[in-house]
Write a protein that holds these residues in place. Structure first.
Motif, short mmCIF file in Angstrom:
data_model
loop_
_atom_site.label_atom_id
_atom_site.label_comp_id
_atom_site.label_asym_id
_atom_site.label_seq_id
_atom_site.Cartn_x
_atom_site.Cartn_y
_atom_site.Cartn_z
N VAL A 134 -5.00 -47.25 -27.59
CA VAL A 134 -4.49 -47.10 -28.95
C VAL A 134 -3.10 -47.73 -29.04
N ALA A 135 -2.86 -48.53 -30.06
CA ALA A 135 -1.56 -49.16 -30.25
C ALA A 135 -0.53 -48.10 -30.67
N PRO A 136 0.59 -47.99 -29.96
CA PRO A 136 1.57 -46.93 -30.25
C PRO A 136 2.14 -46.99 -31.68
N GLY A 137 2.42 -48.20 -32.17
CA GLY A 137 3.01 -48.32 -33.50
C GLY A 137 2.12 -47.76 -34.61
N ALA A 164 2.74 -44.37 -36.99
CA ALA A 164 2.73 -44.42 -38.45
C ALA A 164 1.70 -43.46 -39.02
N TYR A 165 0.54 -43.38 -38.37
CA TYR A 165 -0.50 -42.45 -38.81
C TYR A 165 0.00 -41.01 -38.69
N GLY A 166 0.63 -40.69 -37.55
CA GLY A 166 1.14 -39.35 -37.37
C GLY A 166 2.15 -38.95 -38.42
N PRO A 220 -9.40 -46.41 -35.81
CA PRO A 220 -9.77 -47.67 -35.17
C PRO A 220 -11.25 -47.99 -35.26
N ALA A 221 -12.09 -46.96 -35.52
CA ALA A 221 -13.52 -47.21 -35.67
C ALA A 221 -13.88 -47.70 -37.07
N PHE A 222 -12.97 -47.53 -38.03
CA PHE A 222 -13.30 -47.86 -39.41
C PHE A 222 -13.65 -49.33 -39.63
N ALA A 262 -3.08 -43.07 -24.18
CA ALA A 262 -3.12 -44.23 -23.29
C ALA A 262 -4.52 -44.53 -22.77
N GLU A 263 -5.48 -43.63 -23.00
CA GLU A 263 -6.84 -43.85 -22.51
C GLU A 263 -7.55 -44.88 -23.38
N PRO A 264 -8.15 -45.90 -22.78
CA PRO A 264 -8.88 -46.90 -23.57
C PRO A 264 -10.15 -46.30 -24.18
N LEU A 265 -10.31 -46.48 -25.47
CA LEU A 265 -11.47 -45.95 -26.18
C LEU A 265 -12.49 -47.06 -26.46
N GLU A 266 -13.74 -46.79 -26.11
CA GLU A 266 -14.85 -47.64 -26.54
C GLU A 266 -15.49 -46.96 -27.74
#
Length: 288
Positions: free
Chosen positions: A39-42, A46-48, A67-69, A104-108
């Motif tokens: 997940v991109a930190p920026g 902003a979402y948070g 990110p799935a949208f 930090a975990e990569p999401l598929e």
């Protein structure tokens, strides 16, 4: 042009050629999957901020939807998808977090269309999303999206199948109107544009009164995913949550003043507007 912007443009171009409510409509059978990525930190920060989640800690329960949208939009904007994507209204969501996810975990991510049913105001599609880390299913959701149109006569067999299918939609929390008020939020008129910039969901119904009127709304409406995310952020500690269910009962016309209400445990919650109108009702199931 980003992949999501391209899907929005494609959806706008194909929507006029799709007739919602066709009795012979079918859904595309395939799944779309994105490669594992952190997940991109920026964008996460902003979402948070706009939803009210803390700056640190595990991924917010609602965030994998973001990110799935683009995948969801790509599927819904395709020629094989039977409903016009413009004007689709999010009607309910059920989220199942299988464990806490570190940012930090990569999401598929994988999305697919899971059902198409008649609705009293049109046709509703169920879209499913799955998130995996190293092949492990860590998060999943199911959402209902409504295409509003005049309902056509539905053959009895089709209606029976639709009724059976709709039993999988989340049940509303009981006595939403009686839940005690916890907080009052004043929502600005540009909330839809601001959340759209963060989430990528730039459906015209959320952006401006003029574009919202094209789809039957007098003003722009808040994103359903913002309302449920804001409620969960207000509820606090997500530890032990097994399932979140939310039903979007009435649109929040922007600008607005709304009241977040919840029971003492935070396991039943609602968002109410002027004169007690219920916009959202939800429930949380916890382990233990």
């Amino acid at each position: 042009m980003t992949p999501l912007s391209a899907s929005l443009v494609r959806g706008a171009l194909t929507s006029p050629f799709k007739r919602a409510g066709r009795p012979d409509a079918t859904l595309p059978p395939g799944r779309l999957t994105s490669p594992a990525a952190a997940v991109a930190p920026g964008p996460l920060a902003a979402y948070g901020r706009i939803c009210g989640f803390p700056e640190s800690g595990p991924l917010p329960l609602t965030y994998p939807h973001v990110p799935a949208f683009p995948l969801t939009m790509r599927l819904m904007a395709g020629r094989a998808f039977p409903l016009p994507v413009l004007g689709l209204v999010h009607t309910w969501i059920e989220i199942t977090p299988h464990r806490a996810v570190d940012p930090a975990e990569p999401l598929e991510l994988t999305v697919y269309a899971d059902g198409l049913t008649p609705h009293r105001r049109g046709t509703e599609v169920t879209m499913a999303t799955e998130a995996r880390v190293g092949g492990e299913l860590v998060w999943e959701s199911r959402s209902g999206y409504l295409s509003r149109h005049r309902q056509e006569t539905v053959p009895p067999a089709t209606a029976d199948r639709a009724t059976a299918s709709r039993t999988s939609a989340p049940a509303a929390a009981p006595a939403a109107e009686g839940l005690p008020a916890v907080a009052e939020w004043r929502l600005p008129g540009d909330l839809g544009r601001r959340y759209g910039a963060v989430s990528g969901d730039r459906n015209p119904i959320h952006l401006h009164p003029l574009t919202a009127r094209l789809f039957g709304f007098p003003r722009a409406i808040a994103h359903g995913m913002w309302t449920v995310a804001r409620c969960l952020a207000e509820a606090g500690d997500p530890a032990g949550i097994r399932t979140v269910r939310a039903e979007f009962r009435a649109p929040v016309l922007l600008p607005a003043t709304v009241t977040y209400a919840a029971d003492a445990t935070g396991n039943a919650f609602a968002l109410r507007g002027a004169e007690g109108r219920v916009h959202l009702v939800g429930s949380v199931d916890r382990s233990g």
